[in-house]
Every structure is written in C-alpha cells, then in structure tokens.
Scaffold this active site. Structure first.
Site, PDB file in Angstrom:
ATOM      1  N   ALA A 123       0.825  -1.215   0.000  1.00  0.00           N
ATOM      2  CA  ALA A 123       0.000   0.000   0.000  1.00  0.00           C
ATOM      3  C   ALA A 123       0.855   1.260   0.000  1.00  0.00           C
ATOM      4  O   ALA A 123       0.480   2.279   0.576  1.00  0.00           O
ATOM      5  CB  ALA A 123      -0.924  -0.007   1.216  1.00  0.00           C
ATOM      6  N   ARG A 137      -2.004   7.727 -11.660  1.00  0.00           N
ATOM      7  CA  ARG A 137      -3.055   7.638 -12.680  1.00  0.00           C
ATOM      8  C   ARG A 137      -4.443   7.962 -12.131  1.00  0.00           C
ATOM      9  O   ARG A 137      -5.379   8.185 -12.897  1.00  0.00           O
ATOM     10  CB  ARG A 137      -3.043   6.246 -13.326  1.00  0.00           C
ATOM     11  CG  ARG A 137      -1.942   6.076 -14.368  1.00  0.00           C
ATOM     12  CD  ARG A 137      -2.011   4.708 -15.006  1.00  0.00           C
ATOM     13  NE  ARG A 137      -1.443   3.682 -14.145  1.00  0.00           N
ATOM     14  CZ  ARG A 137      -1.488   2.381 -14.394  1.00  0.00           C
ATOM     15  NH1 ARG A 137      -2.104   1.934 -15.477  1.00  0.00           N
ATOM     16  NH2 ARG A 137      -0.934   1.508 -13.573  1.00  0.00           N
ATOM     17  N   ASP A 140      -4.777  -2.286  -3.600  1.00  0.00           N
ATOM     18  CA  ASP A 140      -5.736  -1.721  -4.564  1.00  0.00           C
ATOM     19  C   ASP A 140      -6.569  -2.811  -5.230  1.00  0.00           C
ATOM     20  O   ASP A 140      -7.050  -2.641  -6.347  1.00  0.00           O
ATOM     21  CB  ASP A 140      -5.012  -0.886  -5.618  1.00  0.00           C
ATOM     22  CG  ASP A 140      -4.019  -1.703  -6.445  1.00  0.00           C
ATOM     23  OD1 ASP A 140      -3.877  -2.914  -6.188  1.00  0.00           O
ATOM     24  OD2 ASP A 140      -3.386  -1.127  -7.350  1.00  0.00           O
ATOM     25  N   GLY A 161       0.941  -8.395 -16.048  1.00  0.00           N
ATOM     26  CA  GLY A 161       2.042  -9.332 -16.224  1.00  0.00           C
ATOM     27  C   GLY A 161       1.518 -10.666 -16.707  1.00  0.00           C
ATOM     28  O   GLY A 161       0.454 -11.115 -16.284  1.00  0.00           O
ATOM     29  N   GLU A 214       6.480  -8.895 -16.948  1.00  0.00           N
ATOM     30  CA  GLU A 214       5.687  -7.655 -16.925  1.00  0.00           C
ATOM     31  C   GLU A 214       5.335  -7.241 -18.342  1.00  0.00           C
ATOM     32  O   GLU A 214       6.094  -7.499 -19.298  1.00  0.00           O
ATOM     33  CB  GLU A 214       6.469  -6.535 -16.218  1.00  0.00           C
ATOM     34  CG  GLU A 214       6.717  -6.780 -14.743  1.00  0.00           C
ATOM     35  CD  GLU A 214       5.447  -6.889 -13.943  1.00  0.00           C
ATOM     36  OE1 GLU A 214       4.517  -6.089 -14.174  1.00  0.00           O
ATOM     37  OE2 GLU A 214       5.355  -7.800 -13.097  1.00  0.00           O
ATOM     38  N   TYR A 226     -38.158  21.786  14.537  1.00  0.00           N
ATOM     39  CA  TYR A 226     -36.779  21.456  14.899  1.00  0.00           C
ATOM     40  C   TYR A 226     -36.738  21.080  16.369  1.00  0.00           C
ATOM     41  O   TYR A 226     -37.099  21.887  17.243  1.00  0.00           O
ATOM     42  CB  TYR A 226     -35.844  22.643  14.651  1.00  0.00           C
ATOM     43  CG  TYR A 226     -34.467  22.419  15.228  1.00  0.00           C
ATOM     44  CD1 TYR A 226     -33.588  21.517  14.639  1.00  0.00           C
ATOM     45  CD2 TYR A 226     -34.057  23.089  16.384  1.00  0.00           C
ATOM     46  CE1 TYR A 226     -32.333  21.292  15.182  1.00  0.00           C
ATOM     47  CE2 TYR A 226     -32.800  22.867  16.933  1.00  0.00           C
ATOM     48  CZ  TYR A 226     -31.944  21.969  16.330  1.00  0.00           C
ATOM     49  OH  TYR A 226     -30.705  21.739  16.868  1.00  0.00           O
ATOM     50  N   ASN A 242     -32.138  25.946  21.255  1.00  0.00           N
ATOM     51  CA  ASN A 242     -31.133  25.301  22.093  1.00  0.00           C
ATOM     52  C   ASN A 242     -29.796  26.038  22.178  1.00  0.00           C
ATOM     53  O   ASN A 242     -28.968  25.722  23.024  1.00  0.00           O
ATOM     54  CB  ASN A 242     -30.884  23.874  21.609  1.00  0.00           C
ATOM     55  CG  ASN A 242     -30.465  23.826  20.145  1.00  0.00           C
ATOM     56  OD1 ASN A 242     -30.740  24.746  19.382  1.00  0.00           O
ATOM     57  ND2 ASN A 242     -29.804  22.750  19.746  1.00  0.00           N
ATOM     58  N   TYR A 243     -29.564  27.027  21.325  1.00  0.00           N
ATOM     59  CA  TYR A 243     -28.227  27.621  21.208  1.00  0.00           C
ATOM     60  C   TYR A 243     -28.293  29.107  21.533  1.00  0.00           C
ATOM     61  O   TYR A 243     -29.057  29.859  20.922  1.00  0.00           O
ATOM     62  CB  TYR A 243     -27.705  27.396  19.786  1.00  0.00           C
ATOM     63  CG  TYR A 243     -26.285  27.842  19.544  1.00  0.00           C
ATOM     64  CD1 TYR A 243     -25.268  27.506  20.428  1.00  0.00           C
ATOM     65  CD2 TYR A 243     -25.963  28.584  18.407  1.00  0.00           C
ATOM     66  CE1 TYR A 243     -23.961  27.901  20.186  1.00  0.00           C
ATOM     67  CE2 TYR A 243     -24.659  28.973  18.151  1.00  0.00           C
ATOM     68  CZ  TYR A 243     -23.655  28.637  19.045  1.00  0.00           C
ATOM     69  OH  TYR A 243     -22.363  29.036  18.801  1.00  0.00           O
ATOM     70  N   ARG A 276     -47.805  35.036  24.644  1.00  0.00           N
ATOM     71  CA  ARG A 276     -47.893  35.766  23.388  1.00  0.00           C
ATOM     72  C   ARG A 276     -48.605  37.089  23.664  1.00  0.00           C
ATOM     73  O   ARG A 276     -49.352  37.222  24.654  1.00  0.00           O
ATOM     74  CB  ARG A 276     -48.659  34.958  22.332  1.00  0.00           C
ATOM     75  CG  ARG A 276     -50.089  34.623  22.711  1.00  0.00           C
ATOM     76  CD  ARG A 276     -50.686  33.591  21.784  1.00  0.00           C
ATOM     77  NE  ARG A 276     -52.085  33.297  22.111  1.00  0.00           N
ATOM     78  CZ  ARG A 276     -52.696  32.161  21.860  1.00  0.00           C
ATOM     79  NH1 ARG A 276     -52.026  31.193  21.277  1.00  0.00           N
ATOM     80  NH2 ARG A 276     -53.960  31.984  22.166  1.00  0.00           N
TER      81      ARG A 276
END
Length: 456
Positions: free
Chosen positions: A10, A16, A103, A140, A155, A366, A386-387, A440
């Site tokens: 490897a 290529r 490969d 080969g 080869e 959400y 939440n944030y 509200r």
C-alpha cells in the site's frame, strides 16, 4: 497448522488516479480500498498482517489503526523492494506469507483461503493467483513450460510478442514459503525497463533452483482486478454494489431496483425488509425485519427497528425504534434516539434528542438537544431554541404534554407532564405539570384601520 502471515502492498501514490488522495484510500462502496483488503485478510487465520506504506503513510495508518503492523518503504523501488521492508518481522518465521495489493478491493476471503490451501497442499515454494483475461493489456503474463508448470512472470512492458499473446495474467497476489521468499528477494535485481525490483522475479529465481512454483487460477477475473485509475474505480464500485445487493436478496431482502440502490459492505439487513429505489445505506447500519426504506433515503450508521418506515429522508448515527414513521423529507441528525411507535413527519429535524413512545412531531419542526417523553404531541413549526450563541442547552418535555403550533421553547426549559403550551407561545420559563402556558401578546383589533392603506 502451518503459520500464516500477510503482507499488504500500500505504498504507491497512484498517479493515474489524478488525485490528492492516495490510491489505496479511494473508497469503493464507501470504504477505502485498503480496508476492504485487510477486512478480508482478517477472516483468515493469520499470525500477523503487515502493511507496507509509503506515500500517505500517516493517512493509511490512521485508517487501518491497530488492524495491522506497518513498515515504511521510503523509496518506491518496486514490489520486491516493498516486500523486503517486512524482512525484520518475517524472515525468521517458518510458514506461509500471502502478498496482496492494497488496490484489489474485490478479492474475497474465500478466494484467498483457497489460494493458501492450494499452495500448502501442493507443497510449493511459491503459488501465483492467476486469472484468464479477455484483454490482458497492462498485466504481467504467466508463462508456463511444456508441462504447464509456471516458468516465469513477465511484466507487460518487458514482454515480447509471443508473451503478449498470453491471456493468463498475474493478479499480483501470491503465496510464498516464508523463508524461501526472503532468500530469493536478496537475489532480485532492477535490470528491467522500469529500474525496479519486481516481486514476480522471485518466481524465476525459485525455478532456477528447481523449487516448485504453482499457479492457482481464480474462478472470476473480475474479483482480481487492481484499481489504477478512475475508470477501474467505477468498475470496482459497480461490481461490489452488485455483489452486496445480491447477497442481501439471497438472505430475504427485497430490492425494488437493485441497480439504483447502494448498500455499504458493513450494513446488516434482516429478512423481509423492503428497499425502495434510490437509497444509499452505509456505515454500520442495522435494519430489522419488516422495515421499509425509501425511496431516495440516505441512512448512515443507524439502527432501524422492525416494521419502521423511512420515506425520502436522511438519518445518521441514530437509533430508531420499531413501527416508527419517518418522512417524507425528515432529517434525523446524530445522537437521535427515537422510541417505538413515534411519528416524525415532513420537514422535521431531530438532533441529539430522545423521543419517547407514541410521541409525534408531524411537520415543520426542529427538536434539538431535547428529552421528549411518551405520548407527546408537538405541533407544526415548533422549535427548541437550544443555542445561545456560545452553548447548547437542554429542553425537557414531560409525558403527554401538548405543544401548540409555532411555539418557541427557549432552553434550558422544562415542560411538565400533561402540560399544554398554547399555539404561538415563546416559552422561557418552566411550565408545571398539567398547566396551560400562554406566552404571546394580547390581540388587539382596530376597527376600519385597514381602510387607510387602500386606494380609492
């Protein structure tokens, strides 16, 4: 039993491929090629796997982690030179070493086991895995003598016209008597057009000393292909997709259109699951019996319970219970834990949230960083806020609560059991059990006021 070892080649860059990503790290069905190879080797009874790394060594090590030992080939001087890097660990060992290229992602453990068994049965010093190719260009060639024994491997770039006409090719996978391998490698030279030390030259060296060399022909050429460019990568993807899907179908899974369905190699699907067209299911996903997925859903590393239906939705790193209805067009983000008999409707996003049994989030909401009890109804347009710009905060909703449409629940906040939140409320204080919370502005109607904006 004879000791068995493996060497994975490897180290190549893979020019290529025309890519910044090193060749063996290119994925096939979502998993890097070298991982496919090592996964198959792990199914054999091996003493040790050694991976030869070079270009992208750190990335390959990071990918394989503790599944292999690693040896660095600092200069890429050929396959023979690469195998020599394992000498420190293997040259003193008696047994069999199988050499596989990183490969070749389509090789199966059954083929590798068959090669090892054949090699040991024949008592050979080397055995080549070969295949018959309709078009052997670039491979080969395996040259046999009049007795059909392997004489040498040539080869492609070094072959003459007669040798180029041979259709039996070297797949790049070998078995060797371990000690004979490293003794022969000491004699390999780089006297060839590439100026490299070829591993196949070991075959000719062994033959010259009257050592037995065998060849084991693979039953399927496609399984042995090496991936050297994007064309071969796409071909490998297609072959593996077909192989995976067919195996699931044999196990009792229904694919409405297997040509348009992508299932990763580590996915587990139980019988009587239906997979609709256009789905991509990857990672360590487990889908239980009777579930239906798709069409056009994307599932990554999820547990999906029996008889659950997921339509045109995305889910990742989450647990989804039994008889759940999801979608269409829902997004289940990581760390969602959805209990049995829950409904997640269209355009709902769930993130790092737990939903109890029989709860409903039917549409356009959400729910993130939340603990939602059982039997809860969450109305359209609800948001757990939440944030705060710095930190994430938790929203808790008790059993049997009812959240009206277009409510904002500003975390941290708790909605008690059986409580009601009126539609259009923005809640920033805890709501007691069984309470009704209205947050509200009071509605004011000004009679005839709109006439001022109308033209005569």
């Amino acid at each position: 039993m004879n000791k068995r070892f493996a060497v994975v080649l490897a180290a190549g860059q893979g020019t290529r491929m025309k890519s910044k990503l090193y060749k063996v790290l290119h994925p096939v069905m979502g998993k890097p090629m070298v991982n496919h190879v090592v996964d198959q080797l792990k199914k054999l009874q091996l003493e040790q796997i050694i991976t030869i790394v070079g270009f992208g060594a750190d990335k390959v090590k990071e990918q394989l982690k503790d599944e292999s030992l690693f040896m660095l080939q600092e200069e890429q001087l050929g396959t023979g030179h690469a195998v020599m890097q394992a000498k420190k660990h293997l040259s003193g060992e008696a047994g069999t070493t199988i050499v596989v290229c990183g490969d070749t992602p389509l090789l199966t453990h059954q083929t590798l086991e068959s090669l090892l068994n054949y090699h040991e049965k024949e008592g050979a010093k080397a055995t080549v895995l070969t295949a018959l190719a309709n078009d052997p260009t670039g491979y080969g060639r395996v040259i046999r003598n009049t007795n059909q024994d392997v004489e040498r491997i040539v080869e492609h770039k070094d072959a003459n016209q007669d040798e180029l006409a041979v259709h039996e090719i070297n797949t790049g996978t070998y078995c060797f008597d371990n000690q004979a391998l490293f003794q022969a490698l000491e004699q390999v030279t780089n006297d060839n057009t590439q100026g490299e030390y070829y591993l196949p030259d070991v075959i000719e060296i062994l033959k010259k000393t009257n050592q037995k060399v065998s060849a084991h022909i693979s039953s399927e050429f496609e399984e042995t292909i090496g991936v050297n460019d994007r064309i071969a990568l796409a071909q490998a993807e297609k072959i593996m997709k077909k192989r995976i899907n067919e195996q699931h179908m044999r196990n009792g899974v229904t694919f409405i259109d297997p040509d348009c369905t992508y299932i990763g190699p580590d996915v587990v699907i139980e019988q009587d699951v239906v997979i609709q067209p256009g789905c991509t299911i990857s990672g360590e996903t487990h889908i239980e019996t009777g579930a239906e997925i798709g069409p056009n859903s994307e599932i990554d590393t999820c547990v999906i319970g029996a008889d659950t239906v997921v339509r045109q939705s995305v889910a990742k790193n989450s647990h989804i219970g039994k008889r759940v209805q999801i979608g269409p067009f829902a997004h289940i983000r990581p760390q969602a834990n959805i209990s049995d008999d829950v409904k997640i409707g269209n355009f709902v996003e769930i993130k790092k949230a737990t939903l109890g049994t029989n709860s409903k989030v039917s549409h356009l909401s959400y729910i993130g960083d939340a603990e939602v009890g059982s039997g809860v109804n969450i109305g359209c347009g609800t948001i757990t806020v939440n944030y705060d710009g710095t930190n994430k905060h938790l929203t808790k909703i008790g059993d049997d609560a009812f959240i009206g449409c277009n409510s904002n629940l500003i975390a941290p906040v708790t909605i008690g059991e059986g409580a009601y939140v009126a539609a259009g409320s923005t809640i920033n204080k805890n709501v007691p059990n069984e309470a009704l919370s209205i947050a509200r502005a009071r509605q004011t109607n000004k009679e005839d006021y709109a006439k001022k904006f109308k033209k005569d």
